[in-house]
Design a protein around this motif. Structure first.
Motif, short mmCIF file in Angstrom:
data_model
loop_
_atom_site.label_atom_id
_atom_site.label_comp_id
_atom_site.label_asym_id
_atom_site.label_seq_id
_atom_site.Cartn_x
_atom_site.Cartn_y
_atom_site.Cartn_z
N SER A 28 0.84 -1.20 0.00
CA SER A 28 0.00 0.00 0.00
C SER A 28 0.87 1.26 0.00
CB SER A 28 -0.97 -0.03 1.18
OG SER A 28 -0.32 -0.53 2.31
N GLY A 29 0.23 2.39 0.08
CA GLY A 29 0.95 3.66 -0.10
C GLY A 29 1.81 4.06 1.08
N ASP A 30 2.66 5.08 0.83
CA ASP A 30 3.49 5.67 1.88
C ASP A 30 4.41 4.68 2.59
OD1 ASP A 30 2.98 8.33 1.51
OD2 ASP A 30 1.28 8.39 2.89
N GLY A 187 4.63 4.01 -15.04
CA GLY A 187 3.36 3.61 -15.64
C GLY A 187 2.31 4.68 -15.40
N GLU A 188 1.87 4.79 -14.16
CA GLU A 188 0.95 5.85 -13.74
C GLU A 188 1.48 6.40 -12.42
OE1 GLU A 188 -1.73 6.89 -15.45
OE2 GLU A 188 -2.16 5.22 -16.80
N PRO A 237 -0.20 6.47 -4.32
CA PRO A 237 0.02 5.25 -5.10
C PRO A 237 0.62 4.13 -4.27
CG PRO A 237 1.79 6.79 -5.51
CD PRO A 237 0.90 7.43 -4.48
N SER A 238 0.53 2.93 -4.80
CA SER A 238 1.15 1.77 -4.17
C SER A 238 2.66 1.98 -4.06
CB SER A 238 0.89 0.54 -5.03
OG SER A 238 1.78 -0.49 -4.68
N ASP A 239 3.24 1.47 -3.00
CA ASP A 239 4.69 1.57 -2.81
C ASP A 239 5.45 0.79 -3.90
OD1 ASP A 239 6.38 2.99 -0.99
OD2 ASP A 239 7.22 1.06 -0.37
N LEU A 240 4.75 -0.14 -4.52
CA LEU A 240 5.33 -0.90 -5.62
C LEU A 240 5.70 0.05 -6.77
CD1 LEU A 240 5.65 -3.97 -5.99
CD2 LEU A 240 3.46 -3.98 -7.16
N LEU A 241 4.80 0.98 -7.08
CA LEU A 241 5.06 1.94 -8.15
C LEU A 241 6.15 2.92 -7.74
CD1 LEU A 241 1.46 2.68 -9.50
CD2 LEU A 241 3.29 1.35 -10.57
N TYR A 246 11.66 4.79 -8.23
CA TYR A 246 12.94 4.97 -7.54
C TYR A 246 14.08 4.41 -8.38
CZ TYR A 246 16.38 4.91 -3.81
OH TYR A 246 17.50 5.11 -3.06
N LYS A 247 13.84 3.27 -8.98
CA LYS A 247 14.87 2.66 -9.82
C LYS A 247 15.08 3.43 -11.13
CE LYS A 247 16.05 -0.71 -7.11
NZ LYS A 247 17.35 -0.62 -6.42
N GLN A 248 14.04 4.12 -11.60
CA GLN A 248 14.20 4.99 -12.78
C GLN A 248 15.08 6.18 -12.43
OE1 GLN A 248 11.94 5.95 -15.83
NE2 GLN A 248 11.62 3.77 -16.13
#
Ligand SMILES: *Cc1c(COP(=O)(O)O)cnc(C)c1O
Length: 381
Positions: A28-30, A187-188, A237-241, A246-248
């Motif tokens: 989830s976020g944050d 992505g978004e 947004p999801s922490d996954l995004l 972060y890697k970008q």
């Protein structure tokens, strides 16, 4: 050969990495990566405060909520922009007031902004087209004189500068996009930048972003339970995004440098066609450091633009154009605008063609694009 109009940059560091986040069971976020992104944006772009959002659209919606716009209030923005600059105004029942662009930069014309200010005007939304900054000194002067807020639509302006300041950090609020088509993407995604030292405004942004609750304060241990305290939505947004983004950002300079060299190769190769007055090349004022988000050419007419686009397509090269001016769209007409209201905007919209520009575009591919454009002018026109 087929050449895509756009390819998102894939960071090799993502291989195997997303699994770790799944295992951590915190999607989830944050989470950890959202915090890393906040820190990165604040440190690298010298932003006072930022909050990651689900898109630039939601950052703009959050901005309009923070302004407390009321029915009848007016907000000034260019007609030559994406719908997301305008919708958040209408969602607050306020009125978008369009202005003309400068024919060189394709950015809002401060003189027309001045002409459109009324007693109902509450804010100005400069849109930094293609990562090239608007004439911010003149816009800020108007805003200070008429006591208006400035919300930068810096969707296309991440890692670009106006004078010594990063875009998005200059107005009261700034909005970034990390959409799949933008320079840095997950992505978004997006973020809002809160640039004044108004702590209350930042706290309110946190609350609106978290469904109108003070959950962020609760997580920091500032309150002992969290509850509903204001209007809000779910803009985090999801922490996954955040992890993908972060890697970008690890490739911030690489992406910028690749785009820059592709941009200037187009510029020098196509200069001859500009001298022969067959097309016009983009222009970056001296006060800007671009992020080279877009490379466009301007043809002499709509028919020629469409012909070149079809010709390139027949050779496997994808190109694109935008925007249908907001004032001539069905929605713009409902707002009372008409064809002919902004002649520069309308002409640009008909003559513009965007060429592929992204880190993975190879030298050979770019040579083929350039060659094909020359071929069009020698054989077709
Ligand atoms: C891409 C873009 C947006 C919207 O960004 P999202 O992150 O997709 O919501 C808004 N304004 C401009 C000028 C854009 O180019």
């Amino acid at each position: 050969m087929t050449i895509a109009f756009h390819k998102s940059f894939f960071s090799k560091e993502l291989n195997g990495f997303l699994e770790k986040i799944f295992v951590s069971n915190n999607l989830s976020g944050d989470g950890v990566y959202t915090k890393k992104i906040h820190h990165f944006i604040e440190k690298n772009f010298k932003a006072k405060k930022t909050l990651l959002t689900t898109s630039c659209t939601s950052a703009l919606e959050l901005s309009m909520l923070l302004l407390d716009l009321k029915e009848g209030d007016e907000v000034i923005l260019p007609s030559y922009t994406f719908v997301s600059s305008a919708n958040p105004i209408l969602l607050r029942k306020a009125k978008p007031v369009f202005v003309e662009i400068n024919a060189q930069t394709l950015n809002m014309d401060p003189e027309d902004v001045r002409a459109k200010i009324t007693s109902k005007t509450k804010a100005i939304i400069p849109v930094h087209y293609a990562g090239v900054a608007c004439d911010m000194d003149n816009i800020l002067k108007l805003a200070a004189f008429y006591k208006l807020k400035v919300i930068e639509d810096a969707a296309q302006g991440v890692n670009a500068k106006y004078k010594d300041k990063y875009l998005g950090t200059i107005g009261d609020l700034g909005c970034y996009s990390f959409h799949g088509t933008k320079n840095y993407s997950c992505g978004e995604g997006g973020s809002i930048l809160i640039n004044n030292n108004d702590d209350e405004l930042f706290q309110r942004a946190e609350i609106i972003r978290e469904k109108g609750t003070n959950r962020s304060q609760f997580i920091r241990g500032q309150v002992d339970k969290y509850t509903w305290v204001d209007i809000g939505s779910s803009f985090l947004p999801s922490d996954l995004l955040a992890a993908v983004l972060y890697k970008q950002f690890k490739y911030l300079d690489y992406i910028q440098n690749r785009r820059e060299s592709i941009y200037y190769r187009y510029m020098s190769a196509l200069k001859e066609l500009e001298e022969r007055e067959l097309l016009r090349l983009p222009f970056i004022p001296e006060y800007c450091q671009s992020n080279y988000h877009i490379f466009h050419i301007l043809l002499n007419g709509e028919q020629e633009r469409n012909m070149l686009m079809a010709f390139l397509k027949s050779r496997g090269i994808q190109t694109a154009f935008h925007y249908i001016p907001l004032h001539t769209s069905p929605m713009g007409k409902k707002l009372g605008y008409n064809e002919g209201d902004f002649s520069i905007t309308e002409t640009i919209s008909k003559c513009i063609l965007r060429l592929p520009i992204y880190p993975d575009l190879t030298e050979d591919e770019q040579s083929y694009i350039i060659e094909s454009i020359f071929c069009f002018f020698s054989e077709i026109i």
